[in-house]
Design a protein around this motif. Structure first.
Motif, PDB file in Angstrom:
ATOM      1  N   LYS A  96       0.839  -1.200   0.000  1.00  0.00           N
ATOM      2  CA  LYS A  96       0.000   0.000   0.000  1.00  0.00           C
ATOM      3  C   LYS A  96       0.870   1.245   0.000  1.00  0.00           C
ATOM      4  CE  LYS A  96      -3.556  -1.738   2.872  1.00  0.00           C
ATOM      5  NZ  LYS A  96      -4.102  -1.494   4.188  1.00  0.00           N
ATOM      6  N   SER A  97       2.012   1.138   0.686  1.00  0.00           N
ATOM      7  CA  SER A  97       2.860   2.308   0.824  1.00  0.00           C
ATOM      8  C   SER A  97       3.804   2.407  -0.358  1.00  0.00           C
ATOM      9  CB  SER A  97       3.649   2.210   2.118  1.00  0.00           C
ATOM     10  OG  SER A  97       4.575   3.255   2.195  1.00  0.00           O
ATOM     11  N   HIS A  98       3.271   2.926  -1.480  1.00  0.00           N
ATOM     12  CA  HIS A  98       4.143   3.103  -2.635  1.00  0.00           C
ATOM     13  C   HIS A  98       4.308   4.576  -2.936  1.00  0.00           C
ATOM     14  CE1 HIS A  98       0.094   1.753  -4.441  1.00  0.00           C
ATOM     15  NE2 HIS A  98       0.040   3.017  -4.154  1.00  0.00           N
ATOM     16  N   VAL A  99       4.381   5.346  -1.875  1.00  0.00           N
ATOM     17  CA  VAL A  99       4.577   6.778  -2.038  1.00  0.00           C
ATOM     18  C   VAL A  99       5.999   7.021  -2.515  1.00  0.00           C
ATOM     19  CG1 VAL A  99       4.592   9.004  -0.883  1.00  0.00           C
ATOM     20  CG2 VAL A  99       2.906   7.306  -0.257  1.00  0.00           C
ATOM     21  N   LYS A 100       6.083   7.709  -3.631  1.00  0.00           N
ATOM     22  CA  LYS A 100       7.384   7.966  -4.228  1.00  0.00           C
ATOM     23  C   LYS A 100       8.068   9.140  -3.533  1.00  0.00           C
ATOM     24  CE  LYS A 100       9.424   8.237  -8.683  1.00  0.00           C
ATOM     25  NZ  LYS A 100       9.328   8.998  -9.906  1.00  0.00           N
ATOM     26  N   ARG A 101       9.379   9.041  -3.398  1.00  0.00           N
ATOM     27  CA  ARG A 101      10.151  10.122  -2.792  1.00  0.00           C
ATOM     28  C   ARG A 101      11.260  10.551  -3.723  1.00  0.00           C
ATOM     29  NH1 ARG A 101       9.468   9.696   3.051  1.00  0.00           N
ATOM     30  NH2 ARG A 101       7.919   8.110   3.355  1.00  0.00           N
ATOM     31  N   GLY A 102      11.971  11.545  -3.285  1.00  0.00           N
ATOM     32  CA  GLY A 102      13.126  12.007  -4.055  1.00  0.00           C
ATOM     33  C   GLY A 102      12.782  13.069  -5.092  1.00  0.00           C
ATOM     34  N   LEU A 103      13.728  13.334  -5.944  1.00  0.00           N
ATOM     35  CA  LEU A 103      13.566  14.411  -6.915  1.00  0.00           C
ATOM     36  C   LEU A 103      12.416  14.146  -7.878  1.00  0.00           C
ATOM     37  CD1 LEU A 103      17.293  15.128  -7.799  1.00  0.00           C
ATOM     38  CD2 LEU A 103      15.828  16.367  -6.218  1.00  0.00           C
ATOM     39  N   TRP A 104      11.748  15.224  -8.258  1.00  0.00           N
ATOM     40  CA  TRP A 104      10.622  15.129  -9.183  1.00  0.00           C
ATOM     41  C   TRP A 104      11.131  15.056 -10.616  1.00  0.00           C
ATOM     42  CZ3 TRP A 104       5.075  16.036  -8.623  1.00  0.00           C
ATOM     43  CH2 TRP A 104       4.647  15.958  -7.292  1.00  0.00           C
ATOM     44  N   LYS A 105      10.479  14.198 -11.391  1.00  0.00           N
ATOM     45  CA  LYS A 105      10.830  14.077 -12.812  1.00  0.00           C
ATOM     46  C   LYS A 105       9.982  15.069 -13.618  1.00  0.00           C
ATOM     47  CE  LYS A 105      12.501   9.358 -13.002  1.00  0.00           C
ATOM     48  NZ  LYS A 105      12.028   8.690 -11.774  1.00  0.00           N
ATOM     49  N   PRO A 106      10.471  15.482 -14.798  1.00  0.00           N
ATOM     50  CA  PRO A 106       9.703  16.407 -15.640  1.00  0.00           C
ATOM     51  C   PRO A 106       8.288  15.894 -15.947  1.00  0.00           C
ATOM     52  CG  PRO A 106      11.919  16.142 -16.514  1.00  0.00           C
ATOM     53  CD  PRO A 106      11.794  15.175 -15.367  1.00  0.00           C
ATOM     54  N   GLU A 107       8.151  14.572 -16.121  1.00  0.00           N
ATOM     55  CA  GLU A 107       6.810  14.016 -16.418  1.00  0.00           C
ATOM     56  C   GLU A 107       5.870  14.252 -15.237  1.00  0.00           C
ATOM     57  OE1 GLU A 107      10.153  12.532 -17.160  1.00  0.00           O
ATOM     58  OE2 GLU A 107       9.350  10.620 -16.477  1.00  0.00           O
ATOM     59  N   GLU A 108       6.415  14.052 -14.026  1.00  0.00           N
ATOM     60  CA  GLU A 108       5.586  14.258 -12.829  1.00  0.00           C
ATOM     61  C   GLU A 108       5.170  15.717 -12.714  1.00  0.00           C
ATOM     62  OE1 GLU A 108       7.008  11.235  -9.453  1.00  0.00           O
ATOM     63  OE2 GLU A 108       8.617  12.508 -10.181  1.00  0.00           O
ATOM     64  N   ASP A 109       6.122  16.605 -13.002  1.00  0.00           N
ATOM     65  CA  ASP A 109       5.812  18.037 -12.986  1.00  0.00           C
ATOM     66  C   ASP A 109       4.670  18.345 -13.949  1.00  0.00           C
ATOM     67  OD1 ASP A 109       7.707  18.615 -11.120  1.00  0.00           O
ATOM     68  OD2 ASP A 109       9.211  19.332 -12.543  1.00  0.00           O
ATOM     69  N   MET A 110       4.770  17.752 -15.127  1.00  0.00           N
ATOM     70  CA  MET A 110       3.767  18.006 -16.156  1.00  0.00           C
ATOM     71  C   MET A 110       2.386  17.552 -15.695  1.00  0.00           C
ATOM     72  SD  MET A 110       4.945  17.210 -20.017  1.00  0.00           S
ATOM     73  CE  MET A 110       3.759  15.917 -20.236  1.00  0.00           C
ATOM     74  N   ILE A 111       2.351  16.355 -15.106  1.00  0.00           N
ATOM     75  CA  ILE A 111       1.072  15.808 -14.624  1.00  0.00           C
ATOM     76  C   ILE A 111       0.469  16.723 -13.565  1.00  0.00           C
ATOM     77  CG2 ILE A 111       0.011  13.903 -13.356  1.00  0.00           C
ATOM     78  CD1 ILE A 111       2.117  12.053 -14.678  1.00  0.00           C
ATOM     79  N   LEU A 112       1.320  17.106 -12.606  1.00  0.00           N
ATOM     80  CA  LEU A 112       0.830  17.942 -11.509  1.00  0.00           C
ATOM     81  C   LEU A 112       0.353  19.298 -12.026  1.00  0.00           C
ATOM     82  CD1 LEU A 112       0.376  18.300  -8.480  1.00  0.00           C
ATOM     83  CD2 LEU A 112       2.722  19.102  -8.272  1.00  0.00           C
ATOM     84  N   ARG A 113       1.155  19.883 -12.894  1.00  0.00           N
ATOM     85  CA  ARG A 113       0.805  21.205 -13.419  1.00  0.00           C
ATOM     86  C   ARG A 113      -0.525  21.167 -14.175  1.00  0.00           C
ATOM     87  NH1 ARG A 113       5.178  22.530 -16.347  1.00  0.00           N
ATOM     88  NH2 ARG A 113       6.268  23.818 -14.837  1.00  0.00           N
ATOM     89  N   SER A 114      -0.648  20.180 -15.048  1.00  0.00           N
ATOM     90  CA  SER A 114      -1.874  20.147 -15.858  1.00  0.00           C
ATOM     91  C   SER A 114      -3.083  19.820 -14.993  1.00  0.00           C
ATOM     92  CB  SER A 114      -1.738  19.155 -17.006  1.00  0.00           C
ATOM     93  OG  SER A 114      -1.614  17.856 -16.498  1.00  0.00           O
ATOM     94  N   TYR A 115      -2.863  18.989 -13.967  1.00  0.00           N
ATOM     95  CA  TYR A 115      -3.996  18.668 -13.082  1.00  0.00           C
ATOM     96  C   TYR A 115      -4.474  19.916 -12.352  1.00  0.00           C
ATOM     97  CZ  TYR A 115      -7.040  16.265  -9.818  1.00  0.00           C
ATOM     98  OH  TYR A 115      -8.137  15.842  -9.123  1.00  0.00           O
ATOM     99  N   ILE A 116      -3.506  20.669 -11.814  1.00  0.00           N
ATOM    100  CA  ILE A 116      -3.887  21.862 -11.044  1.00  0.00           C
ATOM    101  C   ILE A 116      -4.473  22.931 -11.960  1.00  0.00           C
ATOM    102  CG2 ILE A 116      -2.988  23.768  -9.662  1.00  0.00           C
ATOM    103  CD1 ILE A 116      -1.101  21.739  -8.360  1.00  0.00           C
ATOM    104  N   GLU A 117      -3.942  23.012 -13.184  1.00  0.00           N
ATOM    105  CA  GLU A 117      -4.486  24.004 -14.118  1.00  0.00           C
ATOM    106  C   GLU A 117      -5.955  23.726 -14.448  1.00  0.00           C
ATOM    107  OE1 GLU A 117      -1.677  24.015 -17.285  1.00  0.00           O
ATOM    108  OE2 GLU A 117      -0.351  25.412 -16.249  1.00  0.00           O
ATOM    109  N   THR A 118      -6.312  22.444 -14.488  1.00  0.00           N
ATOM    110  CA  THR A 118      -7.714  22.136 -14.817  1.00  0.00           C
ATOM    111  C   THR A 118      -8.598  22.082 -13.578  1.00  0.00           C
ATOM    112  OG1 THR A 118      -6.953  19.851 -14.974  1.00  0.00           O
ATOM    113  CG2 THR A 118      -7.514  20.932 -17.017  1.00  0.00           C
ATOM    114  N   HIS A 119      -8.059  21.563 -12.482  1.00  0.00           N
ATOM    115  CA  HIS A 119      -8.908  21.374 -11.299  1.00  0.00           C
ATOM    116  C   HIS A 119      -8.677  22.387 -10.187  1.00  0.00           C
ATOM    117  CE1 HIS A 119      -8.903  17.397 -13.309  1.00  0.00           C
ATOM    118  NE2 HIS A 119     -10.159  17.382 -12.939  1.00  0.00           N
ATOM    119  N   ARG A 164      -5.879  11.536  -7.267  1.00  0.00           N
ATOM    120  CA  ARG A 164      -6.603  11.597  -8.546  1.00  0.00           C
ATOM    121  C   ARG A 164      -5.703  11.842  -9.751  1.00  0.00           C
ATOM    122  NH1 ARG A 164     -12.497  14.255  -7.669  1.00  0.00           N
ATOM    123  NH2 ARG A 164     -13.023  13.178  -5.757  1.00  0.00           N
ATOM    124  N   SER A 165      -4.614  12.525  -9.520  1.00  0.00           N
ATOM    125  CA  SER A 165      -3.742  12.829 -10.665  1.00  0.00           C
ATOM    126  C   SER A 165      -2.957  11.600 -11.099  1.00  0.00           C
ATOM    127  CB  SER A 165      -2.779  13.948 -10.296  1.00  0.00           C
ATOM    128  OG  SER A 165      -1.920  13.513  -9.263  1.00  0.00           O
TER     129      SER A 165
END
Length: 218
Positions: free
Chosen positions: A44-67, A78-79
DNA sequence: AAGAGTTACAACCGCCTGCGT
DNA sequence: GACGCAGGCGGTTGTAACTCT
């Protein structure tokens, strides 16, 4: 009063033996550890740590821009990002948010940080609030890596403090920088502007800059 | 060229506060 | 009032990049 945090006192008042009070705390901690271990084992505990990848940034940015922002735990779920809510919030706030200013601090910003720090201490969010485009984390890091040493060496080398330096010697913001900070958009002057206690034409004197920033109890 | 040491900064952690229940 | 949760904050750690030897 949180008696669990004060086992040594709680036993005096409640007649609870110290050992028992301690056991309550230890038991809770053990329970937390067990729960974590169980989660890990069950995957259950598959929380990722460490530096953010550009793909992750993109996902987060687009999610927040829409929601939109808010409810970070929900955003992380949800993202589809395998990041904790706090991690998402931090990444957005310190890196992805629009209008984030990156790159080196200008001499004005440096000096302002030193002055504000002298006034407020390690109230990084408050200091950052006076530096458009800068985050508390950035200010804190900058202080720890650059200005802390600088201010220490100033203390040792120069008997006169920053405040004692003549205001006329202070660098002035460029026209471009003034424009980007919204000069001319506000009408009227604030107390801070009138007294110009920091010696700058702009940068810190937005209308929200109240005395209560320095003295929250007022 | 390579290893050691240092620096800069991104990210995490733990605590606190405010709010809803 | 007690409790749980989310968000915010400051301190600390981890690590990539850089410099020195």
């Amino acid at each position: 009063m949180d008696w669990e945090k004060l086992p040594l006192y709680s036993h005096i008042i409640t007649n609870t033996p110290v050992s028992l009070a301690k056991t309550v705390v230890e038991a809770k901690e053990e329970e937390k550890r067990m729960e974590k271990r169980r989660d890990e084992e069950e995957g259950k505990s598959h929380v990722k740590r460490g530096l953010w990848k550009p793909e992750e940034d993109m996902i987060l940015r687009s999610y927040i821009e829409t929601h939109g922002e808010g409810n970070w735990a929900d955003i992380s779920r949800r993202s589809g990002l395998k990041r904790g809510g706090k991690s998402c919030r931090l990444r957005w706030k310190n890196y992805l948010r629009p209008n984030i200013k990156r790159g080196g601090m200008s001499p004005q910003e440096q000096d302002l940080i030193i002055r504000m720090h002298k006034l407020l201490g390690n109230r990084w969010s408050l200091i950052a609030g006076r530096l458009p485009g800068r985050t508390d984390n950035e200010v804190k890091n900058y202080w720890n890596t650059h200005l802390n040493k600088k201010s220490n060496s100033r203390k040792q080398n120069a008997p006169e403090s920053v405040e004692a330096a003549p205001l006329a010697d202070k660098p002035v913001m460029s026209t471009e920088a003034r424009r980007s900070h919204g000069e001319g958009e506000e009408e009227g002057t604030t107390w801070m502007e009138e007294t110009n206690c920091f010696g700058y034409d702009n940068l810190v004197f937005d209308p929200c800059f109240a005395l209560t920033d320095f003295f929250p109890l007022l």
